[in-house]
Scaffold this motif. Sequence first.
Motif, PDB file in Angstrom:
ATOM      1  N   SER A  80       1.009  -1.173   0.350  1.00 38.60           N
ATOM      2  CA  SER A  80      -0.163  -0.201  -0.235  1.00 38.60           C
ATOM      3  C   SER A  80       0.526   1.873   0.294  1.00 38.60           C
ATOM      4  CB  SER A  80      -0.802   0.208   1.062  1.00 38.60           C
ATOM      5  OG  SER A  80      -0.134  -0.223   2.622  1.00 38.60           O
ATOM      6  N   VAL A  81       2.403   1.168   0.643  1.00 37.50           N
ATOM      7  CA  VAL A  81       3.324   2.529   0.689  1.00 37.50           C
ATOM      8  C   VAL A  81       3.828   2.121  -0.933  1.00 37.50           C
ATOM      9  CG1 VAL A  81       4.733   3.068   1.660  1.00 37.50           C
ATOM     10  CG2 VAL A  81       3.498   2.682   3.077  1.00 37.50           C
ATOM     11  N   LYS A  82       3.614   1.534  -1.545  1.00 34.58           N
ATOM     12  CA  LYS A  82       4.807   1.682  -2.542  1.00 34.58           C
ATOM     13  C   LYS A  82       3.433   2.165  -3.258  1.00 34.58           C
ATOM     14  CE  LYS A  82       7.159  -1.144  -6.065  1.00 34.58           C
ATOM     15  NZ  LYS A  82       7.289  -2.370  -6.708  1.00 34.58           N
ATOM     16  N   ALA A  83       2.455   2.414  -3.704  1.00 31.30           N
ATOM     17  CA  ALA A  83       0.566   2.508  -4.540  1.00 31.30           C
ATOM     18  C   ALA A  83       0.991   3.852  -3.914  1.00 31.30           C
ATOM     19  CB  ALA A  83      -0.064   1.136  -4.657  1.00 31.30           C
ATOM     20  N   ARG A  84       1.606   4.438  -3.311  1.00 30.32           N
ATOM     21  CA  ARG A  84       0.931   5.996  -3.064  1.00 30.32           C
ATOM     22  C   ARG A  84       1.958   6.538  -4.222  1.00 30.32           C
ATOM     23  NH1 ARG A  84       2.483   6.197   3.573  1.00 30.32           N
ATOM     24  NH2 ARG A  84       0.226   4.968   3.917  1.00 30.32           N
ATOM     25  N   SER A  85       1.280   7.310  -4.691  1.00 29.24           N
ATOM     26  CA  SER A  85       1.732   8.521  -5.682  1.00 29.24           C
ATOM     27  C   SER A  85       3.570   8.851  -5.294  1.00 29.24           C
ATOM     28  CB  SER A  85       0.696   9.905  -5.621  1.00 29.24           C
ATOM     29  OG  SER A  85       1.757  10.654  -6.776  1.00 29.24           O
ATOM     30  N   GLY A  86       4.700   8.626  -5.579  1.00 36.09           N
ATOM     31  CA  GLY A  86       5.541   9.503  -5.756  1.00 36.09           C
ATOM     32  C   GLY A  86       6.534   8.330  -4.933  1.00 36.09           C
ATOM     33  N   TRP A  87       5.801   7.635  -4.411  1.00 34.57           N
ATOM     34  CA  TRP A  87       6.425   6.802  -3.186  1.00 34.57           C
ATOM     35  C   TRP A  87       7.457   5.540  -3.408  1.00 34.57           C
ATOM     36  CZ3 TRP A  87       4.824   6.977   2.651  1.00 34.57           C
ATOM     37  CH2 TRP A  87       4.493   8.155   3.288  1.00 34.57           C
ATOM     38  N   ALA A  88       7.105   5.073  -5.004  1.00 39.35           N
ATOM     39  CA  ALA A  88       7.558   3.702  -4.981  1.00 39.35           C
ATOM     40  C   ALA A  88       9.143   4.496  -5.139  1.00 39.35           C
ATOM     41  CB  ALA A  88       7.116   3.293  -6.610  1.00 39.35           C
ATOM     42  N   GLY A  89      10.104   5.530  -5.861  1.00 36.67           N
ATOM     43  CA  GLY A  89      10.905   5.728  -5.727  1.00 36.67           C
ATOM     44  C   GLY A  89      12.152   5.974  -4.176  1.00 36.67           C
ATOM     45  N   LEU A  90      11.291   5.877  -3.294  1.00 38.16           N
ATOM     46  CA  LEU A  90      11.928   6.197  -2.187  1.00 38.16           C
ATOM     47  C   LEU A  90      12.996   5.388  -1.394  1.00 38.16           C
ATOM     48  CD1 LEU A  90       8.390   6.833   0.248  1.00 38.16           C
ATOM     49  CD2 LEU A  90      10.409   8.650  -0.705  1.00 38.16           C
ATOM     50  N   ASN A  91      13.918   5.551  -0.952  1.00 41.82           N
ATOM     51  CA  ASN A  91      15.099   4.520  -0.748  1.00 41.82           C
ATOM     52  C   ASN A  91      14.431   3.564   0.221  1.00 41.82           C
ATOM     53  OD1 ASN A  91      16.660   5.996  -1.721  1.00 41.82           O
ATOM     54  ND2 ASN A  91      17.526   7.161   0.538  1.00 41.82           N
ATOM     55  N   ALA A  92      13.531   3.378   0.649  1.00 43.33           N
ATOM     56  CA  ALA A  92      12.786   2.769   1.998  1.00 43.33           C
ATOM     57  C   ALA A  92      11.783   1.514   0.682  1.00 43.33           C
ATOM     58  CB  ALA A  92      11.897   3.479   3.190  1.00 43.33           C
ATOM     59  N   VAL A  93      10.978   2.299   0.162  1.00 44.96           N
ATOM     60  CA  VAL A  93      10.354   1.217  -0.779  1.00 44.96           C
ATOM     61  C   VAL A  93      11.270   0.474  -1.603  1.00 44.96           C
ATOM     62  CG1 VAL A  93       8.625   0.922  -2.650  1.00 44.96           C
ATOM     63  CG2 VAL A  93       8.928   2.704  -0.693  1.00 44.96           C
ATOM     64  N   LYS A  94      12.132   1.077  -2.157  1.00 46.35           N
ATOM     65  CA  LYS A  94      13.334   0.283  -2.931  1.00 46.35           C
ATOM     66  C   LYS A  94      14.012  -0.529  -2.971  1.00 46.35           C
ATOM     67  CE  LYS A  94      15.400   3.899  -4.938  1.00 46.35           C
ATOM     68  NZ  LYS A  94      16.469   4.514  -5.745  1.00 46.35           N
ATOM     69  N   ASN A  95      14.509  -0.455  -0.963  1.00 47.26           N
ATOM     70  CA  ASN A  95      15.308  -0.918  -1.073  1.00 47.26           C
ATOM     71  C   ASN A  95      14.568  -2.034  -0.032  1.00 47.26           C
ATOM     72  OD1 ASN A  95      17.721   0.094  -1.735  1.00 47.26           O
ATOM     73  ND2 ASN A  95      17.631   1.232   0.150  1.00 47.26           N
ATOM     74  N   ASN A  96      13.064  -2.991  -0.095  1.00 51.67           N
ATOM     75  CA  ASN A  96      12.275  -3.317   1.201  1.00 51.67           C
ATOM     76  C   ASN A  96      12.509  -2.427   2.295  1.00 51.67           C
ATOM     77  OD1 ASN A  96      11.794  -4.992  -1.372  1.00 51.67           O
ATOM     78  ND2 ASN A  96      13.410  -5.737  -1.374  1.00 51.67           N
ATOM     79  N   GLN A  97      12.630  -1.652   2.983  1.00 55.10           N
ATOM     80  CA  GLN A  97      12.442  -0.767   4.527  1.00 55.10           C
ATOM     81  C   GLN A  97      11.272  -0.625   4.421  1.00 55.10           C
ATOM     82  OE1 GLN A  97      17.748  -0.994   3.573  1.00 55.10           O
ATOM     83  NE2 GLN A  97      16.929   0.848   4.295  1.00 55.10           N
ATOM     84  N   VAL A  98      10.239  -0.734   4.233  1.00 56.94           N
ATOM     85  CA  VAL A  98       8.967  -0.913   5.205  1.00 56.94           C
ATOM     86  C   VAL A  98       8.401  -1.778   6.105  1.00 56.94           C
ATOM     87  CG1 VAL A  98       6.446   0.038   4.455  1.00 56.94           C
ATOM     88  CG2 VAL A  98       8.584  -0.028   2.683  1.00 56.94           C
ATOM     89  N   VAL A  99       8.706  -1.371   7.017  1.00 55.66           N
ATOM     90  CA  VAL A  99       8.581  -2.174   8.529  1.00 55.66           C
ATOM     91  C   VAL A  99       7.515  -1.848   9.148  1.00 55.66           C
ATOM     92  CG1 VAL A  99       9.532  -3.202  11.024  1.00 55.66           C
ATOM     93  CG2 VAL A  99      10.652  -2.095   8.742  1.00 55.66           C
ATOM     94  N   ALA A 100       6.870  -2.862   9.399  1.00 57.39           N
ATOM     95  CA  ALA A 100       4.923  -2.919  10.209  1.00 57.39           C
ATOM     96  C   ALA A 100       5.317  -3.457  11.492  1.00 57.39           C
ATOM     97  CB  ALA A 100       4.171  -3.950   8.808  1.00 57.39           C
ATOM     98  N   LEU A 101       4.663  -2.508  12.322  1.00 62.12           N
ATOM     99  CA  LEU A 101       5.173  -2.298  13.486  1.00 62.12           C
ATOM    100  C   LEU A 101       3.619  -3.029  13.971  1.00 62.12           C
ATOM    101  CD1 LEU A 101       6.989   0.740  13.994  1.00 62.12           C
ATOM    102  CD2 LEU A 101       7.849  -1.483  13.788  1.00 62.12           C
ATOM    103  N   ASP A 102       3.300  -3.218  15.211  1.00 64.39           N
ATOM    104  CA  ASP A 102       1.960  -3.708  16.233  1.00 64.39           C
ATOM    105  C   ASP A 102       2.179  -2.368  16.526  1.00 64.39           C
ATOM    106  OD1 ASP A 102       0.245  -3.979  18.566  1.00 64.39           O
ATOM    107  OD2 ASP A 102       0.912  -6.094  18.164  1.00 64.39           O
ATOM    108  N   ASP A 103       0.335  -1.863  16.190  1.00 63.86           N
ATOM    109  CA  ASP A 103      -0.244  -0.131  16.290  1.00 63.86           C
ATOM    110  C   ASP A 103      -0.280  -1.018  18.362  1.00 63.86           C
ATOM    111  OD1 ASP A 103      -0.409  -1.364  13.653  1.00 63.86           O
ATOM    112  OD2 ASP A 103      -2.069  -0.272  13.536  1.00 63.86           O
ATOM    113  N   ASP A 104      -0.734  -1.264  18.386  1.00 58.71           N
ATOM    114  CA  ASP A 104      -1.021  -1.245  20.101  1.00 58.71           C
ATOM    115  C   ASP A 104       0.411  -0.743  20.574  1.00 58.71           C
ATOM    116  OD1 ASP A 104      -3.366  -1.760  20.024  1.00 58.71           O
ATOM    117  OD2 ASP A 104      -3.312  -4.554  20.054  1.00 58.71           O
TER     118      ASP A 104
END
Length: 311
Positions: free
Chosen positions: A262-286
Amino acid sequence: MSRRTPRLFAATLAVAALALGACAEKSADQPAAGTSSAAIAYPVTVGSLTLDKRPEKIVSLSPTATEMLYAIGAGPQVSAVDDQSNYPADAPKSDLSGFQPNAEAIAGKSPDLVVLSNDTNKIVDQLGKLKIPVYLLPAATTLDDSYREITELGALTGHADQAADVTGRMKDDIAKLVKDLPQRAEKLTYFHELGPELYSATSKTFIGSLYSQVGLTNIADPADADGKNFGYPQLSQEFIVKANPDFVFLADSKCCQQNADSVKARSGWAGLNAVKNNQVVALDDDIASRWGPRVVDLLRVIIDAVAKVPA
């Protein structure tokens, strides 16, 4: 904690100046090691609150307080918790609200101690008029705040030694986690997402202080340099894309189903270092929205992600 909408969540944090279980080695519903509570002499005074005897009917209106109480072995004394307290699973959840506390409803539980995270609607005075003792446990801004609150809860509930054991293990675990972090010539950057509306938390908040321990640079800091947003600015898509963070940490993965895709699909976000390097990290919300013993688990997730990046 059941998540409110990101806008309401951030607004509540700003208005109340809020920041944002057990340690990894010990379940929250398992009493910590320590001496018997019978060794604690009453009366006990913490701040302006004095308890003449050990409380046996505690009402917790804070998910963090609930986690702390169970971590120090005071779970059997907890008679009711608020509707957002979901850890540990066997905590006696009720329909009481910590966001809109009702003195009459609380009094109906006949508590001998109420634990709150804020004084919404002057609930402390209302309960005081009903002769109900209240311990206010505000949102921490540093780990030392968290340690102090655990210690004070231990004193009030007759579990001082258990509380000392919990804080001692937290400190030891955190020290072990951070000591082997590699030294980097240039710090990695991150964006901590509270919700899809792009509210974030700066380094001046509790969650921000944890990232600082890991040596990360917060891209949200310039967006609230004057502190008018209490450390919780709402960023724009353009701001984040321009900052190009090395990591995106999602504290809205459960509430709002956010993930790497979902982050990668945001406008312009596919080029972020975090996205390109698979460094989008899901945390436990609580865990990411509380300041109890499970912050060790949160730090472990953050550090494990950072450790994968070559120095």
